[in-house]
Every structure is written in structure tokens, then in C-alpha cells.
Design an enzyme around this catalytic site. Structure first.
Site, PDB file in Angstrom:
ATOM      1  CB  THR A   1      -0.929   0.002   1.214  1.00 39.82           C
ATOM      2  OG1 THR A   1      -1.822  -1.114   1.111  1.00 39.82           O
ATOM      3  CG2 THR A   1      -1.753   1.272   1.276  1.00 39.82           C
TER       4      THR A   1
ATOM      5  CG  HIS B   1      -6.526   4.028   2.282  1.00 39.26           C
ATOM      6  ND1 HIS B   1      -5.314   3.403   2.079  1.00 39.26           N
ATOM      7  CD2 HIS B   1      -6.932   3.636   3.524  1.00 39.26           C
ATOM      8  CE1 HIS B   1      -5.003   2.698   3.147  1.00 39.26           C
ATOM      9  NE2 HIS B   1      -5.977   2.812   4.034  1.00 39.26           N
TER      10      HIS B   1
END
Length: 366
Positions: free
Chosen positions: A163, A262
Site C-alpha cells: 500500500t 483508500h
């Protein structure tokens, strides 16, 4: 409503039903932690509006009598082009946490993505026996980071998902106002961490303070290249919205990019993920797979993603709704609903499967 068997799931006919059940089941500050976004929540709201703007152009006089949702993700067959998104601290919403969610994913035949900040150790998750991907945050300590990757490999994870949109946690005002703090029984089980996440702060979320202490804010293209050298597992890059970044990631050898903001929890004002998807898909071509994350709430949304160039989607908050409402059975209901709804949407659009869906036209009003 409470946890476990107190909530029946057979009366949940769409994911919104489970969202309402979860909102009733959870303490207000935990619900805010799950549901909230950063800043004014502009991007959080825009994700949903952007998906609703995508209209599909159905085809007719097609034989859909053998309509199937089967697909492949990272070269592996799956019954539906869905994987769970990484979500931290799932024991916040149910005592069994990631264990129950991973069992649900295994039963549905879809990959479960375990977070670095999972509240259950990765070894307990992989022991369940399904397909597990490991979502990886680079830590400030490079050696600890490498040990975490090796631990995921040794545990049997089948992919690493780096991420890249969290140099630090976005300013999530619901959590700031609540002075949100993790309860003692919920911990980051995969990393050695201090007590910060359990200490209440005067004007901050303790989770944000803790994350800022442990995560690296210096993850770069060199970091990606090093990770590509360090692991032979398939590598996904999550948090990409720029076509240029996606193209560079494909050239760097990633196996998939995850188009994601996100879930509206990082940069408020960031582009809705589905709006970024077509350019990203065009930029990478056949260089790697493309998955869509942020805002998926129905099988129709999955079809929209496929038509716009995705190989599949990640589903985050809805899985947590199901988990909060009814544990493993609730999480499984989420995945079953998405599968049923996708098959319905495929057939009604004249598509006999996922490949046909990728040729479906879309229309976005000006």
C-alpha cells in the site's frame, strides 16, 4: 442488535441491509472509525456518486442461459472477480475478527487480504486454508519490514500487496473528535508495537499517532524495486490513481495495480477511484492486472468496474458490515450477495461471463 447468532442474515437482500445492521450493532465511535473518511469526507462521498454516474449499455439477443461469474485474479481461477480489501483491526467489530472474515472468504472461494495491522496473527489466518494475500506497509525499520515480508511468505501467503498512499494516516475528523483509542483486546498482532494506540490523546486519534510512529513516510520507487527483488510472490501495488504511476509500476514488474483512494480515508479531494480506472487500465495495457477498490457496494458496481477495464474488485467496508452484524455468516452473506448480484447484472446486460463484460459499453452523462 448484537454479534453472532443474534442477527440472522437471510433477510439481508442487499449490502445496505447489512450496513444498517452493523450501524446498530457497533458502538458509535467504532462505527465512526469504520464508516468515516478524512477531512470533509468529500472523496468518501464522491466514490459512491462516481459509481452511480456510470451507466451500462446492455446488449440483447444474446444467449445467457449459461451465465457465469468465474474469472481469474493473479492468474488463479476464482468463482467471482472479487477479493477482500485489507482492513485493519477487525476484532474491533467482532470477537473473531479476521479469523471469521477469512473463513467466509475461503467458503466463498475468494482471496482474503490480511492487513499488516491485522488484529489476528497472519499465521492464524493462513491456517484457515483459503487464499491469503498479505497487505504490506513499509515500516520505519527496514529490517523489520523485510522480516514481515518473510513471515508472510513463510505463513503461506500467495501475494504481497504494497500500500503506497499512506505516508501517514489521513486526518479522519470523526476519530479526532472521538479521541478514538483501541481497546486493550485489539492489537496489531503482526508487529511489535508500543502502547500508543491504546493511550487516549487530547486532540488526536491514537490509531493515527501509532501509525505515524511505525510506518515509513519514505517509500519510493526504489523501495518498490527492492521489494520486487526481495520476494518472488506476485506483487500488487495499492493506492494508484495516476496513469503515469500505473505505467511505471507495470514497468517495475508489479503483477497488479489497485486503483484506490483508500476508501476516501487518505487525501480528501482525491479523484474517485472509478474515475481514474479507464486511464489506468489504458496506461498499463497487458502489462499487469488492474483491480478497483473504494466504493464497491453491489454486483452492478463489479460489472461497472469490469466494463471500465478492471480484472476485478476489492471489497472492504461491506465485509466489515457483515462481520459486525453476524460474524462469519454475515461476512459470507456479503460475498454471496455480490456473486448473485453480479450474475444477475451480467445476464441482464447480455453478457454470458466476465470476458463479455469487459466489452460492454458504458455511458457517463456530462
Amino acid at each position: 442488535m448484537g454479534h453472532g447468532d443474534e442477527v440472522t442474515v437471510d433477510r439481508a437482500h442487499c449490502l445496505a441491509d447489512l450496513e444498517r445492521a452493523a450501524a446498530s450493532a457497533l458502538p458509535a465511535e467504532v462505527w465512526d472509525f469504520v464508516a468515516g473518511g478524512s477531512g470533509a469526507e468529500t472523496t468518501l462521498d464522491a466514490n459512491r456518486r462516481a459509481l452511480d454516474r456510470v451507466f451500462l449499455v446492455p446488449r440483447v439477443l444474446r444467449d445467457v442461459s449459461r451465465c457465469t461469474t468465474a474469472a481469474t485474479l493473479l492468474g488463479r481461477p476464482v468463482p467471482v472477480p472479487v477479493a477482500t480489501a485489507p482492513v485493519a483491526y477487525q476484532r474491533l467489530v467482532h470477537p473473531d475478527g479476521e479469523t471469521a472474515a477469512a473463513r467466509a472468504a475461503k467458503a466463498a472461494g475468494v482471496p482474503f487480504t490480511a492487513s499488516t495491522l491485522s488484529s489476528v496473527p497472519i499465521e492464524e489466518i493462513t491456517a484457515i486454508g483459503g487464499t491469503v494475500w498479505f497487505q504490506f506497509y513499509r515500516l520505519r525499520d527496514a529490517e523489520r519490514s523485510l522480516r514481515l515480508v518473510r513471515r508472510a511468505e513463510d505463513a503461506g501467503c500467495e501475494a504481497i500487496m504494497l500500500t503506497v498512499d499512506v505516508p501517514w494516516m489521513g486526518r479522519r475528523l470523526r476519530d479526532v473528535r472521538n479521541r478514538f483509542t483501541l481497546p486493550d483486546h485489539v492489537r496489531a498482532a503482526n508487529i511489535e508495537a508500543g502502547p500508543t494506540a491504546h493511550q487516549r490523546h487530547a486532540d488526536a486519534s491514537s490509531v493515527a499517532v501509532h501509525t505515524g510512529e511505525i510506518l515509513s513516510s519514505a517509500t519510493t520507487w526504489s523501495s518498490l524495486a527492492a521489494l520486487r527483488e526481495q520476494t518472488r510472490l506476485p506483487l500488487l501495488l495499492k493506492g494508484v490513481l495516476s496513469a503515469e504511476d500505473a505505467r511505471r509500476a507495470a514497468e517495475a514488474g508489479v503483477d497488479a495495480v489497485v486503483v484506490s483512494n483508500h476508501g476516501g480515508r487518505q487525501l480528501d479531494g482525491a479523484l474517485p477511484s472509478v474515475d481514474a480506472l479507464p486511464e489506468v487500465a489504458a496506461a498499463v495495457g497487458d502489462g499487469c492486472e488492474v483491480l478497483l477498490d473504494s466504493g464497491i457496494r453491489s454486483g452492478t458496481d463489479v460489472l461497472r468496474a469490469l466494463a471500465l477495464g478492471a480484472s476485478g474488485v476489492l471489497v472492504g467496508r461491506p465485509l466489515i458490515w457483515g462481520l459486525a452484524a453476524a460474524g462469519e455468516a454475515g461476512a459470507r452473506r456479503v460475498l454471496d450477495l455480490l456473486s448473485d448480484e453480479l450474475r444477475d447484472a451480467l445476464g441482464l446486460s447480455g453478457c454470458d461471463g466476465v470476458e463479455a463484460a469487459k466489452r460492454l459499453r458504458t455511458f457517463v452523462p456530462a
